[in-house]
Motif scaffolding. Structure first.
Motif, short mmCIF file in Angstrom:
data_model
loop_
_atom_site.label_atom_id
_atom_site.label_comp_id
_atom_site.label_asym_id
_atom_site.label_seq_id
_atom_site.Cartn_x
_atom_site.Cartn_y
_atom_site.Cartn_z
N LYS A 18 1.78 -5.49 11.27
CA LYS A 18 2.04 -6.54 10.29
C LYS A 18 0.75 -6.85 9.56
O LYS A 18 -0.35 -6.67 10.09
CB LYS A 18 2.59 -7.80 10.96
CG LYS A 18 1.69 -8.44 12.00
CD LYS A 18 2.39 -9.65 12.60
CE LYS A 18 1.55 -10.30 13.68
NZ LYS A 18 2.23 -11.46 14.28
N TRP A 19 0.91 -7.29 8.34
CA TRP A 19 -0.25 -7.69 7.57
C TRP A 19 0.16 -8.67 6.48
O TRP A 19 1.33 -8.79 6.14
CB TRP A 19 -0.99 -6.49 6.99
CG TRP A 19 -0.16 -5.45 6.31
CD1 TRP A 19 0.48 -4.40 6.89
CD2 TRP A 19 0.12 -5.35 4.92
NE1 TRP A 19 1.13 -3.65 5.97
CE2 TRP A 19 0.92 -4.21 4.73
CE3 TRP A 19 -0.24 -6.10 3.80
CZ2 TRP A 19 1.38 -3.80 3.49
CZ3 TRP A 19 0.21 -5.69 2.55
CH2 TRP A 19 1.01 -4.55 2.41
N LEU A 20 -0.81 -9.38 5.97
CA LEU A 20 -0.60 -10.43 4.97
C LEU A 20 -1.37 -10.07 3.71
O LEU A 20 -2.55 -9.72 3.77
CB LEU A 20 -1.08 -11.78 5.52
CG LEU A 20 -1.17 -12.94 4.51
CD1 LEU A 20 0.21 -13.29 3.98
CD2 LEU A 20 -1.82 -14.15 5.17
N LEU A 21 -0.68 -10.15 2.59
CA LEU A 21 -1.30 -9.91 1.29
C LEU A 21 -1.27 -11.21 0.50
O LEU A 21 -0.20 -11.80 0.30
CB LEU A 21 -0.53 -8.82 0.54
CG LEU A 21 -1.14 -8.33 -0.77
CD1 LEU A 21 -2.45 -7.60 -0.51
CD2 LEU A 21 -0.16 -7.40 -1.48
N THR A 22 -2.44 -11.67 0.05
CA THR A 22 -2.56 -12.92 -0.70
C THR A 22 -3.14 -12.60 -2.07
O THR A 22 -4.22 -12.01 -2.17
CB THR A 22 -3.45 -13.92 0.04
OG1 THR A 22 -2.91 -14.16 1.33
CG2 THR A 22 -3.54 -15.23 -0.72
N VAL A 23 -2.43 -12.98 -3.13
CA VAL A 23 -2.83 -12.65 -4.50
C VAL A 23 -2.97 -13.93 -5.30
O VAL A 23 -2.01 -14.71 -5.42
CB VAL A 23 -1.79 -11.73 -5.17
CG1 VAL A 23 -2.24 -11.35 -6.58
CG2 VAL A 23 -1.55 -10.49 -4.33
N PRO A 24 -4.17 -14.20 -5.88
CA PRO A 24 -4.31 -15.36 -6.78
C PRO A 24 -3.60 -15.09 -8.10
O PRO A 24 -3.74 -14.01 -8.68
CB PRO A 24 -5.82 -15.48 -6.96
CG PRO A 24 -6.35 -14.12 -6.69
CD PRO A 24 -5.45 -13.50 -5.68
N LEU A 25 -2.86 -16.04 -8.58
CA LEU A 25 -2.09 -15.88 -9.82
C LEU A 25 -2.96 -16.35 -10.99
O LEU A 25 -2.92 -17.51 -11.42
CB LEU A 25 -0.79 -16.68 -9.74
CG LEU A 25 0.18 -16.23 -8.63
CD1 LEU A 25 1.39 -17.14 -8.58
CD2 LEU A 25 0.59 -14.79 -8.83
N LEU A 26 -3.77 -15.42 -11.53
CA LEU A 26 -4.67 -15.69 -12.65
C LEU A 26 -4.22 -14.90 -13.86
O LEU A 26 -3.60 -13.84 -13.73
CB LEU A 26 -6.10 -15.31 -12.28
CG LEU A 26 -6.71 -16.03 -11.06
CD1 LEU A 26 -8.07 -15.46 -10.75
CD2 LEU A 26 -6.79 -17.52 -11.32
N PRO A 27 -4.54 -15.38 -15.07
CA PRO A 27 -4.17 -14.62 -16.27
C PRO A 27 -4.84 -13.25 -16.28
O PRO A 27 -5.93 -13.06 -15.75
CB PRO A 27 -4.68 -15.50 -17.41
CG PRO A 27 -4.80 -16.86 -16.82
CD PRO A 27 -5.16 -16.67 -15.39
#
Length: 761
Positions: free
Chosen positions: A434-443
């Motif tokens: 298992k793994w976690l992907l975190t993406v900042p929502l920037l333009p």
């Protein structure tokens, strides 16, 4: 080895030395009870060959039979104790039980071996020393047996290596094949049929209902009878068909057990202690025809001479039974003890009852096994299973069973998993990675927020993102089914299943209108699309949404599953990926694929020999199984009353599923190397298509994906593994204007580098 040691210790020559020591030190031993207890314990394995030590031949035979009974108990009792008891403890308990029972028999009927010991019968003064000596001897023999068999459990089994993920970070793709159930066999394995056609795993589980009594009982007792509990999902399995066959198998076994119970009662009423002797006679008969096969690449059936040897041994067992009856009847004993030993009427009724009970039990077991073999060949082979998928009930079933079967079928088509305890993934096997992907929502034009944005990116909801990922996965599956891609393993994607699934803890559904089912006892198994979307948009509490992706491989015997959970928090997008792989079912359940055509004479001989091996277990367990089967409805009513009371009184009543039918049958090891390879290929393809779909979605909505791509690259870089050799990494310079100086170590000889960077030669 232990029996050889006991035979030597109990031989007349060694016993004579021990007895002389006992006589020479009798006065001292009489004052030291502890030492005398140990000395008397050494007399237990005594045997003789000359009647001059006894008052007649029949006393000699009786004494030697007691010793033989002691040896048989030491060997057989440990294997008859529950398997959940540790091996060493079973050895100790078996030795102690055998010793105590033999000495109690001597205490109850001392006239069997010594006519002058009539005063011993039921004497309290004699009972204490006999029991203490038996405990000492049994404990010593049990510990010695445990030491001698300590290595058998390790050497006789397949060694397995389990590698589990550490922490909650990213797992290298190359390492995922080693996580979970993968095994490294160290012993020679016989060929094992493997699944290949769709629906094979359902067929294997239906066959297991007839060949594995414990599996059928667990399905009925732990799943069917638990009306208040949810049903765990089993990807790739037709649960209704499996439950139907489990009920049918129990009915067939119940009819067999009724006949066996009659034989058991006949022998128990005629001479109760002959039940033990009957087991000994049966084991003697069975062991005569057993010859271990030297073939390691396949299975063989016994030859005709094995049946002949077994028949001859059975004839000797008949003569031995009548002889034992005559010997026992010659010893005077009270009426009650005479009934226990079957010593009345020259022992003929007891011997006849034992032989008739064993013959009838064996015939009943053979008839049952032949019926099961015929049923498997005609309804559960790969070519016949599709014509009659569910078993036809032999008699009308109670209404609660019919209702529960309908609930099982409904749960199979549902989209809710109500789990019990901590882990929500019941039915999918343990988490493999298992793994976690975190993406900042920037333009897209301003990843660090230092420039003015000409336009804001288009907002989106998790529902839209999940829909896009679902479409991408379904398109990949369609291309794989059509053969439009050369990607490795893509053809298997044709059976890919993508579904929305809600996971909720069983202690939190009470009072939640979203999970109110049609029955007041069990929660809902299917939620509407609107309710699923609400949970998807607000992932709080114990109810969470996952996009469940699974692909049945190898006939459903291997099912890799990828569970995707999407969520947004402020300007951050989160993706949790849990990878699970349901491995194959037990290898014994695949044996139905060995049945080809009609029963051959060779296979019939094998069936007859195998029936001898479990006739004793079936006979002695029949009364208990009949009682438990007959009390199923009563136990269900009592349990239902108690469960309803607990529902009313306990606000945290747990409706969660605690067992999974598919996981009940899970094998501890894979049966083919490429089952692991195929599962890895599928999970990697699903992950890759998921990440590609996310990148497309974010790009199309005007969000920056630089950080997203970097995390993808990190996942790939995690798989770089060096095995052996030497890796030398020089100084590195990172950043504008940074420099690095490389200092080479001085080497001598031809390998020394030249100033130009080459070799000196």
């Amino acid at each position: 080895m232990l029996l050889a040691l006991l035979v030597v210790v109990g031989s007349p020559w060694v016993q004579r030395l021990l007895f002389d020591y006992y006589l020479d030190h009798h006065t001292w031993l009489f004052s030291d009870e502890k030492t005398a207890m140990f000395v008397r314990a050494t007399f237990m394995p005594s045997w003789q060959y000359s009647p001059r030590y006894y008052d007649g031949v029949h006393h000699l035979v009786a004494a030697d039979l007691m010793t033989l009974l002691l040896f048989a108990g030491i060997v057989l009792l440990p294997s008859r104790l529950p398997a959940r008891v540790p091996r060493w403890l079973r050895c100790v308990l078996g030795g102690v039980l055998a010793s105590v029972l033999v000495n109690l028999l001597l205490w109850a009927a001392p006239d069997l071996v010594d006519p002058d010991a009539a005063d011993w019968r039921f004497s309290g003064e004699v009972l204490g020393p006999l029991v203490r000596s038996a405990l000492v001897f049994g404990l010593a023999v049990g510990l010695l047996l445990a030491l001698l068999t300590a290595g058998a459990g390790r050497n006789g089994r397949t060694a397995r290596r389990h590698v589990r993920p550490q922490g909650h970070g990213l797992v290298a793709p190359q390492e995922r094949g080693r996580i979970g159930m993968q095994t490294v066999p160290t012993t020679v394995q016989r060929p094992m049929p493997v699944g290949s056609a769709p629906g094979d795993v359902t067929r294997y589980l239906c066959a297991a209902a007839y060949t594995d009594e414990g599996f059928a009982d667990r399905v009925v007792e732990e799943v069917l009878a638990d009306e208040a509990g949810a049903v765990a999902p089993s990807p790739g399995v037709d649960l209704k068909a499996v439950v139907d066959h489990c009920l049918n198998a129990r009915e067939i076994r119940h009819r067999r057990d009724l006949h066996l119970t009659g034989a058991f009662v006949l022998l128990a009423l005629t001479a109760p202690l002959w039940l033990v002797l009957a087991m000994v006679l049966l084991n003697i008969t069975r062991s005569a025809g057993v010859r271990p096969s030297l073939a390691v690449r396949g299975r063989t059936h016994p030859e005709r001479r094995a049946l002949v040897k077994t028949g001859i041994t059975a004839g000797f067992a008949v003569l031995l039974a009548f002889y034992i009856g005559a010997v026992v009847s010659s010893v005077p004993m009270p009426a009650f003890v005479s009934w226990l030993f079957g010593a009345y009427l020259a022992g003929v009724p007891a011997a006849l009852a034992a032989l008739c009970a064993l013959a009838f039990a064996y015939a009943t077991v053979v008839r049952h096994d032949l019926g099961i073999d015929r049923l498997l060949r005609t309804t559960l082979t790969r070519g016949t299973f599709g014509r009659m998928r569910s078993a036809r009930p032999g008699r009308p079933r109670p209404q609660w069973i019919a209702d529960r079967i309908a609930a099982v079928a409904e749960a199979q088509e549902g989209n809710v998993t109500v789990y019990s305890g901590y882990t929500p993934w019941i039915g999918y096997s343990e988490t493999r990675s298992k793994w976690l992907l975190t993406v900042p929502l920037l333009p897209a034009d301003d990843p660090v927020g230092t420039k003015a944005r000409p336009a804001a990116p288009r907002p989106f909801t998790v529902t839209e993102l999940v829909g896009h990922v679902r479409e991408r996965l379904q398109a990949a599956a369609a291309h794989g089914a059509a053969g439009d891609t050369a990607e490795a393993g893509a053809g298997a994607l044709g059976s890919l299943v993508v579904e929305d699934r809600i996971f909720v803890n069983g202690t939190t559904v009470k009072g939640d209108e979203r999970f109110a089912g049609t029955s007041r006892r069990t929660p809902a198994v299917r939620l509407s699309a609107e309710t699923v979307e609400q949970i998807m948009l607000r992932p709080t509490g114990t109810a969470r949404h996952c996009l469940a992706v699974h692909v049945p491989l190898w006939g459903g015997d291997v099912v890799p599953s990828v569970l995707l959970h999407f969520a947004t928090t402020g300007r951050t997008l989160h993706l949790h990926i849990d990878v699970h792989v349901l491995g194959p079912v037990h290898g014994a359940y695949h044996s139905v694929d060995r049945l080809r055509g009609d029963l051959t004479p060779e296979a019939r001989r094998g069936l007859l020999m195998d029936a001898l091996g479990h006739t004793g277990r079936a006979l002695f367990g029949a009364p208990f199984r009949v009682r438990r089967h007959a009390s199923l409805d009563a136990r269900h009513r009592r349990r239902t009353v108690d469960e309803l009371k607990a529902m009313r009184q306990d606000p945290l009543y747990d409706h969660g599923a605690r067992v999974s039918i598919r996981e009940m049958a899970l094998s501890p090891e894979y049966h083919n190397y490429f089952q692991v390879v195929d599962a890895d290929e599928i999970t990697l393809m699903v992950e890759r298509h998921t990440l590609a779909a996310m990148r497309e979605f974010l790009d199309s909505h005007g969000y920056d994906t630089a950080d997203f791509r970097a995390q993808q690259q990190t996942i790939l870089n995690q798989g770089v593994i060096q095995q052996g050799g030497t890796s030398i990494i020089g100084n590195q310079a990172i950043g504008t204007g940074a420099t690095a100086t490389q200092n080479l170590p001085q080497q001598s000889g031809a390998a020394a580098p030249s100033p130009a960077g080459g070799s000196t030669t």
